[in-house]
Scaffold this motif. Structure first.
Motif, PDB file in Angstrom:
ATOM      1  N   SER A  28       0.762  -1.220   0.055  1.00 36.07           N
ATOM      2  CA  SER A  28      -0.050  -0.058  -0.025  1.00 36.07           C
ATOM      3  C   SER A  28       0.994   1.140  -0.053  1.00 36.07           C
ATOM      4  CB  SER A  28      -1.059  -0.010   1.268  1.00 36.07           C
ATOM      5  OG  SER A  28      -0.146   0.316   2.460  1.00 36.07           O
ATOM      6  N   VAL A  29       0.343   2.441  -0.253  1.00 37.94           N
ATOM      7  CA  VAL A  29       0.923   3.592  -0.277  1.00 37.94           C
ATOM      8  C   VAL A  29       1.492   4.038   0.958  1.00 37.94           C
ATOM      9  CG1 VAL A  29       0.815   6.045  -0.687  1.00 37.94           C
ATOM     10  CG2 VAL A  29      -0.438   4.426  -2.324  1.00 37.94           C
ATOM     11  N   THR A  30       0.489   3.703   2.208  1.00 37.91           N
ATOM     12  CA  THR A  30       1.288   3.732   3.478  1.00 37.91           C
ATOM     13  C   THR A  30       2.148   3.060   3.758  1.00 37.91           C
ATOM     14  OG1 THR A  30      -1.180   4.397   4.276  1.00 37.91           O
ATOM     15  CG2 THR A  30       0.523   3.936   5.915  1.00 37.91           C
ATOM     16  N   ILE A  55       5.961   4.250   4.900  1.00 37.38           N
ATOM     17  CA  ILE A  55       6.737   3.817   6.056  1.00 37.38           C
ATOM     18  C   ILE A  55       8.258   3.300   5.866  1.00 37.38           C
ATOM     19  CG2 ILE A  55       6.684   1.545   7.815  1.00 37.38           C
ATOM     20  CD1 ILE A  55       3.703   2.036   7.778  1.00 37.38           C
ATOM     21  N   ASP A  56       8.307   2.491   4.595  1.00 35.55           N
ATOM     22  CA  ASP A  56       9.421   1.908   4.336  1.00 35.55           C
ATOM     23  C   ASP A  56      10.605   3.139   4.179  1.00 35.55           C
ATOM     24  OD1 ASP A  56       8.900  -0.587   4.690  1.00 35.55           O
ATOM     25  OD2 ASP A  56       8.208  -1.030   2.567  1.00 35.55           O
ATOM     26  N   ALA A  98       1.495   6.828   7.633  1.00 37.21           N
ATOM     27  CA  ALA A  98       2.802   6.285   8.012  1.00 37.21           C
ATOM     28  C   ALA A  98       3.193   6.606   9.288  1.00 37.21           C
ATOM     29  CB  ALA A  98       3.680   6.560   6.932  1.00 37.21           C
ATOM     30  N   VAL A  99       3.104   8.171   9.668  1.00 39.97           N
ATOM     31  CA  VAL A  99       3.617   8.671  10.836  1.00 39.97           C
ATOM     32  C   VAL A  99       3.101   7.953  11.879  1.00 39.97           C
ATOM     33  CG1 VAL A  99       3.831  10.717  12.411  1.00 39.97           C
ATOM     34  CG2 VAL A  99       4.657  10.805   9.881  1.00 39.97           C
ATOM     35  N   LEU A 156      -3.945   1.248  11.072  1.00 43.04           N
ATOM     36  CA  LEU A 156      -2.768   2.452  11.067  1.00 43.04           C
ATOM     37  C   LEU A 156      -2.077   2.240   9.370  1.00 43.04           C
ATOM     38  CD1 LEU A 156      -1.270   1.969  14.486  1.00 43.04           C
ATOM     39  CD2 LEU A 156      -2.092   4.150  13.586  1.00 43.04           C
ATOM     40  N   THR A 157      -2.062   1.124   9.098  1.00 39.35           N
ATOM     41  CA  THR A 157      -1.365   1.103   7.867  1.00 39.35           C
ATOM     42  C   THR A 157      -1.961   0.561   6.382  1.00 39.35           C
ATOM     43  OG1 THR A 157      -1.350  -1.316   8.169  1.00 39.35           O
ATOM     44  CG2 THR A 157       0.356  -0.086   9.168  1.00 39.35           C
TER      45      THR A 157
END
Length: 223
Positions: free
Chosen positions: A2-4, A8-9, A46-47, A175-176
Motif C-alpha cells: 500500500s502507499v502507506t 513507512i519503508d 505512516a507517521v 494504522l497501515t
C-alpha cells in the motif's frame, strides 16, 4: 504494497541511512510528502504507524521527531509486531470468526427487534474523532451488538471470547491500510442495511465479505 506501507519503508530508510538521526525533527509535512512522493494523508498514516512502534515521537504543537531509538523504549513495540506477524493463532482466530460471525449475522437479520436495529444505527451515527482507538472501539461494539442480536447466547459468548485477541491486529490494520476507517464504516452500514431488510442471506454474505477482507489483509501482513 500500500502507499502507506511505501511511506513507512521510505521513512525507515531515511533513518537507517542517517538522513534522519535519533532526536531529529522531521521536515514539514508538505515538504516530506513531496520528497517521498506520497500524499500528505498517506504520510500521516505512516507517521501514526511509526509512532505506535516508537520509531517516531509526535509532540503535539511541536512537530514529529525521530525517537531516541533506545532499545528499552522499542522493546514493547517489537514484541507487539512479533506477536502480530509471527503468531499464526491470530489468523486462526480470524478463521473461526469467518465461520461463526456470518451465521450470527444471518440470525440477527431474523431475530433482532426494531429497537435492536436502531441501536446498531445509533452506533453508526455516532461522531468519531478519526483515531484508530475510536475505530477499534466502534468495531468491537458493533460486532458485539450483532452477536447478542443473534439470540443465541452461546454463540455470542464464543464470539466475545475470540474478539479481544484480535484487537492488536485491528489496530495495526487501521494504522497501515489506506482508508481503513472509511471502508470499515461503509461495510458496517451495508451489514445493518441487510439486517434491517430482514434478509439473512444478504446479511450473511456482507458479514463474510467484511471478515474476509480483514483476514486477507492479515495474511498479506504475515507474508
Amino acid at each position: 504494497m500500500s502507499v502507506t506501507d511505501e511511506a513507512i519503508d521510505k521513512i525507515k530508510s531515511m533513518i537507517v541511512s542517517g538522513t534522519l538521526k535519533p532526536g531529529e525533527r522531521l521536515p514539514r509535512e508538505a515538504d516530506l510528502a513531496a520528497d517521498l512522493g506520497v500524499s500528505r494523508n498517506s504520510l500521516r498514516e505512516a507517521v501514526r504507524a511509526l509512532s505506535l512502534v516508537r520509531i517516531l515521537d509526535v509532540r503535539q504543537g511541536d512537530g514529529t521527531y525521530v525517537s531516541s531509538l533506545a532499545p528499552d523504549s522499542l522493546l514493547d513495540a517489537v514484541s507487539f509486531l512479533l506477536e502480530l506477524h509471527q503468531d499464526d493463532s491470530v489468523l486462526e482466530i480470524f478463521g473461526v470468526r469467518r465461520i461463526l460471525e456470518p451465521g450470527a449475522t444471518a440470525l440477527a437479520a431474523r431475530f433482532m427487534t426494531d429497537e435492536d436495529i436502531q441501536k446498531l444505527n445509533d452506533i453508526l451515527l455516532e461522531q468519531y474523532d478519526g483515531t484508530i482507538e475510536d475505530l477499534v472501539e466502534h468495531d468491537l461494539r458493533f460486532h458485539a451488538a450483532i452477536a447478542v442480536g443473534s439470540g443465541n447466547t452461546l454463540l455470542a459468548s464464543l464470539l466475545e471470547s475470540i474478539s479481544q485477541p484480535t484487537v492488536r491486529a485491528r489496530i495495526w490494520r487501521g494504522l497501515t491500510e489506506e482508508n481503513a476507517f472509511e471502508r470499515t464504516l461503509a461495510e458496517h452500514r451495508g451489514i445493518v442495511e441487510a439486517i434491517a431488510q430482514r434478509d439473512p442471506k444478504l446479511a450473511e454474505a456482507r458479514s463474510l465479505s467484511h471478515i474476509c477482507g480483514v483476514e486477507e489483509w492479515l495474511r498479506r501482513a504475515n507474508a
